[in-house]
Motif scaffolding. Structure first.
Motif, PDB file in Angstrom:
ATOM      1  N   SER A  99       0.478  -7.216 -10.494  1.00  0.00           N
ATOM      2  CA  SER A  99      -1.016  -7.385 -10.270  1.00  0.00           C
ATOM      3  C   SER A  99      -1.532  -6.028 -10.577  1.00  0.00           C
ATOM      4  CB  SER A  99      -1.245  -7.506  -8.747  1.00  0.00           C
ATOM      5  OG  SER A  99      -0.915  -8.767  -8.533  1.00  0.00           O
ATOM      6  N   GLU A 100      -2.515  -5.944 -11.313  1.00  0.00           N
ATOM      7  CA  GLU A 100      -3.035  -4.472 -11.704  1.00  0.00           C
ATOM      8  C   GLU A 100      -3.541  -3.735 -10.443  1.00  0.00           C
ATOM      9  OE1 GLU A 100      -6.609  -2.525 -14.463  1.00  0.00           O
ATOM     10  OE2 GLU A 100      -6.233  -4.688 -14.248  1.00  0.00           O
ATOM     11  N   ILE A 101      -3.175  -2.444 -10.197  1.00  0.00           N
ATOM     12  CA  ILE A 101      -3.706  -1.626  -9.136  1.00  0.00           C
ATOM     13  C   ILE A 101      -5.053  -0.935  -9.801  1.00  0.00           C
ATOM     14  CG2 ILE A 101      -2.980   0.495  -7.601  1.00  0.00           C
ATOM     15  CD1 ILE A 101      -0.044  -0.051  -8.519  1.00  0.00           C
ATOM     16  N   LEU A 102      -5.958  -1.424  -9.113  1.00  0.00           N
ATOM     17  CA  LEU A 102      -7.300  -0.927  -9.437  1.00  0.00           C
ATOM     18  C   LEU A 102      -7.655   0.461  -8.811  1.00  0.00           C
ATOM     19  CD1 LEU A 102      -9.211  -4.172  -8.810  1.00  0.00           C
ATOM     20  CD2 LEU A 102      -8.417  -3.432 -10.992  1.00  0.00           C
ATOM     21  N   PRO A 103      -8.418   1.165  -9.462  1.00  0.00           N
ATOM     22  CA  PRO A 103      -8.844   2.547  -8.929  1.00  0.00           C
ATOM     23  C   PRO A 103      -9.054   2.600  -7.303  1.00  0.00           C
ATOM     24  CG  PRO A 103      -9.691   2.376 -11.049  1.00  0.00           C
ATOM     25  CD  PRO A 103      -9.253   0.917 -10.655  1.00  0.00           C
ATOM     26  N   GLU A 110       0.967  -1.213  -0.019  1.00  0.00           N
ATOM     27  CA  GLU A 110      -0.190  -0.085   0.075  1.00  0.00           C
ATOM     28  C   GLU A 110       0.798   1.150  -0.046  1.00  0.00           C
ATOM     29  OE1 GLU A 110      -0.362  -2.724   2.044  1.00  0.00           O
ATOM     30  OE2 GLU A 110      -2.476  -3.157   1.284  1.00  0.00           O
ATOM     31  N   ILE A 111       1.933   1.201   0.666  1.00  0.00           N
ATOM     32  CA  ILE A 111       2.943   2.281   0.782  1.00  0.00           C
ATOM     33  C   ILE A 111       3.663   2.583  -0.524  1.00  0.00           C
ATOM     34  CG2 ILE A 111       4.893   3.415   1.834  1.00  0.00           C
ATOM     35  CD1 ILE A 111       4.092   1.721   4.524  1.00  0.00           C
ATOM     36  N   ILE A 112       4.027   1.810  -1.146  1.00  0.00           N
ATOM     37  CA  ILE A 112       4.414   1.707  -2.291  1.00  0.00           C
ATOM     38  C   ILE A 112       3.501   2.437  -3.595  1.00  0.00           C
ATOM     39  CG2 ILE A 112       5.261   0.495  -4.398  1.00  0.00           C
ATOM     40  CD1 ILE A 112       6.648  -1.607  -2.784  1.00  0.00           C
ATOM     41  N   ILE A 113       2.369   1.926  -3.532  1.00  0.00           N
ATOM     42  CA  ILE A 113       1.123   2.512  -4.242  1.00  0.00           C
ATOM     43  C   ILE A 113       1.128   4.004  -4.050  1.00  0.00           C
ATOM     44  CG2 ILE A 113      -1.076   2.266  -4.885  1.00  0.00           C
ATOM     45  CD1 ILE A 113      -0.906  -0.567  -4.332  1.00  0.00           C
ATOM     46  N   ALA A 114       1.202   4.255  -2.784  1.00  0.00           N
ATOM     47  CA  ALA A 114       0.868   5.744  -2.439  1.00  0.00           C
ATOM     48  C   ALA A 114       1.925   6.581  -2.823  1.00  0.00           C
ATOM     49  CB  ALA A 114       0.625   5.881  -1.045  1.00  0.00           C
ATOM     50  N   LYS A 115       3.305   5.965  -2.728  1.00  0.00           N
ATOM     51  CA  LYS A 115       4.471   6.924  -3.006  1.00  0.00           C
ATOM     52  C   LYS A 115       4.516   6.925  -4.411  1.00  0.00           C
ATOM     53  CE  LYS A 115       7.233   6.143   1.019  1.00  0.00           C
ATOM     54  NZ  LYS A 115       7.560   7.723   1.243  1.00  0.00           N
ATOM     55  N   ILE A 116       4.225   6.195  -5.375  1.00  0.00           N
ATOM     56  CA  ILE A 116       4.506   6.221  -6.831  1.00  0.00           C
ATOM     57  C   ILE A 116       3.357   6.562  -7.357  1.00  0.00           C
ATOM     58  CG2 ILE A 116       5.521   5.140  -8.853  1.00  0.00           C
ATOM     59  CD1 ILE A 116       7.302   3.383  -6.879  1.00  0.00           C
ATOM     60  N   GLY A 117       2.889   7.589  -7.837  1.00  0.00           N
ATOM     61  CA  GLY A 117       1.581   8.159  -8.251  1.00  0.00           C
ATOM     62  C   GLY A 117       1.094   7.421  -9.580  1.00  0.00           C
ATOM     63  N   GLN A 118       1.994   7.299 -10.498  1.00  0.00           N
ATOM     64  CA  GLN A 118       1.631   6.787 -11.963  1.00  0.00           C
ATOM     65  C   GLN A 118       1.757   5.561 -11.950  1.00  0.00           C
ATOM     66  OE1 GLN A 118       4.643   8.279 -11.021  1.00  0.00           O
ATOM     67  NE2 GLN A 118       6.007   7.570 -12.507  1.00  0.00           N
ATOM     68  N   LEU A 119       2.050   4.591 -10.759  1.00  0.00           N
ATOM     69  CA  LEU A 119       2.018   3.111 -10.988  1.00  0.00           C
ATOM     70  C   LEU A 119       0.808   2.615 -11.464  1.00  0.00           C
ATOM     71  CD1 LEU A 119       4.887   1.498 -10.770  1.00  0.00           C
ATOM     72  CD2 LEU A 119       3.938   1.004  -8.235  1.00  0.00           C
ATOM     73  N   LYS A 120       0.560   1.627 -12.349  1.00  0.00           N
ATOM     74  CA  LYS A 120      -0.378   0.942 -12.722  1.00  0.00           C
ATOM     75  C   LYS A 120      -0.417  -0.569 -12.483  1.00  0.00           C
ATOM     76  CE  LYS A 120      -1.476   3.890 -16.600  1.00  0.00           C
ATOM     77  NZ  LYS A 120      -1.665   4.117 -18.116  1.00  0.00           N
ATOM     78  N   THR A 121       0.908  -1.148 -12.136  1.00  0.00           N
ATOM     79  CA  THR A 121       0.836  -2.630 -12.150  1.00  0.00           C
ATOM     80  C   THR A 121       2.076  -2.659 -11.042  1.00  0.00           C
ATOM     81  OG1 THR A 121       0.474  -3.325 -14.248  1.00  0.00           O
ATOM     82  CG2 THR A 121       1.569  -4.855 -12.965  1.00  0.00           C
ATOM     83  N   LEU A 122       1.771  -3.602  -9.798  1.00  0.00           N
ATOM     84  CA  LEU A 122       2.905  -3.637  -8.801  1.00  0.00           C
ATOM     85  C   LEU A 122       2.870  -5.354  -8.598  1.00  0.00           C
ATOM     86  CD1 LEU A 122       4.689  -2.865  -6.762  1.00  0.00           C
ATOM     87  CD2 LEU A 122       2.937  -2.673  -5.275  1.00  0.00           C
ATOM     88  N   ASN A 123       4.040  -5.641  -8.867  1.00  0.00           N
ATOM     89  CA  ASN A 123       4.460  -7.219  -8.553  1.00  0.00           C
ATOM     90  C   ASN A 123       3.380  -7.968  -9.528  1.00  0.00           C
ATOM     91  OD1 ASN A 123       6.441  -6.249  -6.796  1.00  0.00           O
ATOM     92  ND2 ASN A 123       4.992  -6.708  -5.059  1.00  0.00           N
TER      93      ASN A 123
END
Length: 501
Positions: A368-372, A353-366
Motif C-alpha cells: 500500500s502506498e504511504i500517502l503524505p 504507523e510505527i513502521i512508517i515513522a521509524k523508516i523515513g524513506q519508505l514509500k510503500t508498506l505491505n
C-alpha cells in the motif's frame, strides 16, 4: 511404458502413476523372478521400505519409507524436449484435416503429396514460438543434437518445471540450442549438478531470469554454475533448504532480484554474505525463520554501505518480534518498499504507523502506498506516544538542553530527526546572526515564541512569526495561530522562520 530399460537408468528421474521418483537400483530381487527397479520417491509416504528386502540392502533412501520396487513396464522414463513440444503445441501427425493434396516437382517428375501443407504449417507454428510451457510434460532429455535449434530457434521463455530432467548437463544440451533464451524455469526437477566449476560458455549468454524452486539445489552448486549466467537479473531459489555458505565473487553481479523464501535457517550472518551485490534491488526472504538483522558498519542515524541498491524487501511470515529490526532497516540507503506481514511484531494495532515513522524513506508498506498525510500523521502520533519517554531520557525542546540518553536513541533512532532543523532569521535586524535550531513538528507556535523570546531577549507579545520554504520561492506564510503546531502549517526541515518585533 515397456520392459526396455535405458543403459543409464541409475539416477534417472521417472514417473509412476503420477508420482515422481529417482531410480536407485536395477536388477533382480530374489526370490521373485524378473527385472526390478528400486526407486526413491519424492513423496516418502508413497514408499514401503528404505531400499532393503528380506534383510538385503539393495539401495539407500533418506527416509525409512521412501523406497519401492517396481517393474520397468510400470515406469515412465519420459520423452525428449521436441517430442513434448510437438505434442503440446501442434496437432498430432496424420492426414491433413481437409484431405487436400498438392503437387510437388522432384527432379523431372511431378509428385502428388497429401498433407504437405499441414506439415509446413506445423513447422511454421514451431518456428513462431517464443514463450512455451512444458510443465509436467515428462521431458527427460534434449534429444538428437541440433533438432531443437532447427525446429524452434526463436524461443525466449521456457517453463520446464516438474519434469523428469536428471542432470544439469541435460539442461545445457537444451539451452545451447536456444540462442535467444532469456527466461528459464526448472523448478521441481531433481538435478545432478557438476562437482567442478563448469567452463563459462555462450550457452546462457542471454539468460536474465532463472527459476530453481523446490529442487534441492545448494548455494555451492548455484555459485559453481553462476559463471555461465553473465547477465542474470532474477534468481528464484524458493524452498531448497539453502544455507548461504560463501560470498558471490565475480558472479551474480548484475542480479536485481533474489528470492530466498521458504529456506528455513537463513539468518542475518548469511545475509551479510550477499550484502554487497551491487545491483540487488529486490530481496525476498519470507518464511525463513528470520528474527533479527544488523548492519554493524552504521551507527545511530547513519546509512549502511550494505545492500546499496536494495529498494524492495519482503520479510513476511517470519519471527520478527523486536523493533530493533525495523530500526536497522532505516539504515538502508535505497529502501522504498517493505512487506512485513504475519510477524509477531505486526500483530499490534499501531504497528503500521510505527513502521512508517521509524523508516523515513519508505514509500510503500505491505503493498500500500504511504500517502503524505498518512506519513505526517504517523510521525506525529509517534512523537506524542514517546514524547514523555523522550523527556525522561533527557530530551528537551530547547536544543541546547536536548541530550537524550543512549538507551533512548537506540530504541528510537529517528525520534530526534522528526524534529525539524529550521533557520531562524530576524528579517528587520540584518545585524542579527541567522540561527539554526531543531524544533519538533508538534511544537506549538506559542512555545516557539517562548524559545525565541529567551534567545533574543524580546517579550513574547512583541514577536511576529512567518516562514519561507524553498518549495514556494517568493512566498511568505504567516504563523498567526499560537495554539497550532509547526506541522499544522506544513513547516518542514530546511525551511526558514522569519522573526519580527
Amino acid at each position: 511404458m515397456s520392459d526396455i530399460v535405458p543403459l543409464d537408468v541409475i539416477g534417472r528421474r521417472v514417473e509412476v502413476n503420477g508420482e515422481f521418483a529417482t531410480v536407485r537400483f536395477c536388477g533382480t530381487v530374489p526370490p521373485v523372478a524378473g527385472l526390478w527397479l528400486g526407486v526413491e520417491w519424492d513423496n516418502p509416504e508413497r514408499g514401503k521400505h528404505d531400499g532393503s528386502h528380506e534383510g538385503t540392502m539393495y539401495f539407500k533412501c533418506r527416509h525409512p519409507t521412501g523406497g519401492s520396487f517396481v517393474r520397468p513396464n510400470k515406469v515412465n522414463f519420459g520423452v525428449d524436449f521436441l517430442t513434448a513440444l510437438k505434442k503440446r503445441y501442434v496437432l498430432e501427425d496424420g492426414s491433413d484435416d481437409d484431405g487436400k493434396s498438392s503437387s510437388l516437382k522432384v527432379g523431372s517428375k511431378q509428385v502428388q503429396t497429401v498433407g504437405f501443407d499441414s506439415i509446413t504449417k506445423k513447422q511454421s507454428q514451431l518456428r513462431a514460438l517464443k514463450d512455451i510451457s512444458l510443465w509436467k510434460c515428462a521431458v527427460s532429455c534434449a534429444g538428437e543434437q541440433g533438432r531443437i535449434a532447427e525446429a524452434c530457434p526463436n524461443i525466449r521463455v521456457v517453463n520446464l518445471s516438474k519434469n523428469l530432467l536428471s542432470s544439469w548437463d541435460e539442461v545445457i544440451l537444451i539451452a545451447e540450442q536456444l540462442a535467444n533464451l532469456e527466461d528459464l524455469d526448472l523448478s521441481e526437477n531433481k538435478l545432478q549438478f557438476p562437482s567442478d566449476s563448469p567452463t563459462p560458455t555462450g550457452t546462457f549468454s542471454n539468460l536474465k531470469i532463472l527459476v530453481l524452486n523446490k529442487m534441492g539445489v545448494t548455494w555451492a552448486e548455484v555459485l559453481r554454475c553462476a559463471p555461465s549466467w553473465p547477465v542474470l537479473e532474477e534468481l528464484y531459489l524458493k524452498s531448497n533448504s539453502i544455507s548461504i555458505s560463501e560470498r558471490p565473487v565475480d558472479v551474480l553481479q548484475k542480479m536485481r532480484l533474489l528470492d530466498l523464501s521458504s529456506n528455513p535457517g537463513i539468518d542475518e550472518s548469511q545475509l551479510c554474505l550477499i550484502a554487497y551485490l551491487p545491483r540487488l534491488e529486490h530481496l525476498l526472504i519470507s518464511d525463513t525463520g528470520l528474527s533479527s538483522i544488523h548492519f554493524p558498519d552504521a551507527g545511530i542515524g547513519c546509512k549502511t554501505s550494505m545492500f546499496p541498491s536494495l529498494q524492495y524487501l519482503v520479510v513476511n511470515d517470519n519471527k520478527i518480534s523486536d523493533w530493533s529490526f525495523i530500526n536497522e532497516l532505516d539504515k538502508l540507503q535505497s529502501l522504498q518498499a517493505l512487506s512485513c506481514t504475519r510477524n509477531p511484531l505486526t500483530e499490534g494495532n499501531k504497528a503500521k504507523e510505527i513502521i512508517i515513522a521509524k523508516i523515513g524513506q519508505l514509500k510503500t508498506l505491505n503493498r500500500s502506498e504511504i500517502l503524505p498525510d498518512e506519513r505526517r500523521g504517523a510521525e506525529l502520533d509517534y512523537q506524542k506516544a514517546f514524547g514523555n519517554e523522550w523527556k525522561r531520557a533527557g530530551g528537551h525542546t530547547d536544543p541546547d538542553k536536548n541530550r537524550p540518553n543512549e538507551e533512548f536513541l537506540l530504541a528510537h533512532p529517528r525520534y530526534q530527526l522528526l524534529c525539524s532543523t529550521l533557520k531562524i532569521k530576524c528579517s528587520d535586524k540584518l545585524e542579527q546572526k541567522v540561527l539554526e535550531k531543531q524544533l519538533p513538528d508538534s511544537m506549538t507556535i506559542q512555545k516557539v515564541k517562548g524559545l525565541l523570546s529567551r534567545l533574543l531577549k524580546v517579550p513574547v507579545s512583541e514577536l511576529l512569526l512567518s516562514y519561507e520554504s524553498p518549495k514556494m520561492p517568493g512566498r511568505e506564510i504567516e504563523l498567526g495561530d499560537d495554539l497550532q503546531s509547526l506541522q499544522f502549517y506544513s513547516v518542514e526541515n530546511g525551511d526558514c522562520l522569519l522573526v519580527r518585533w
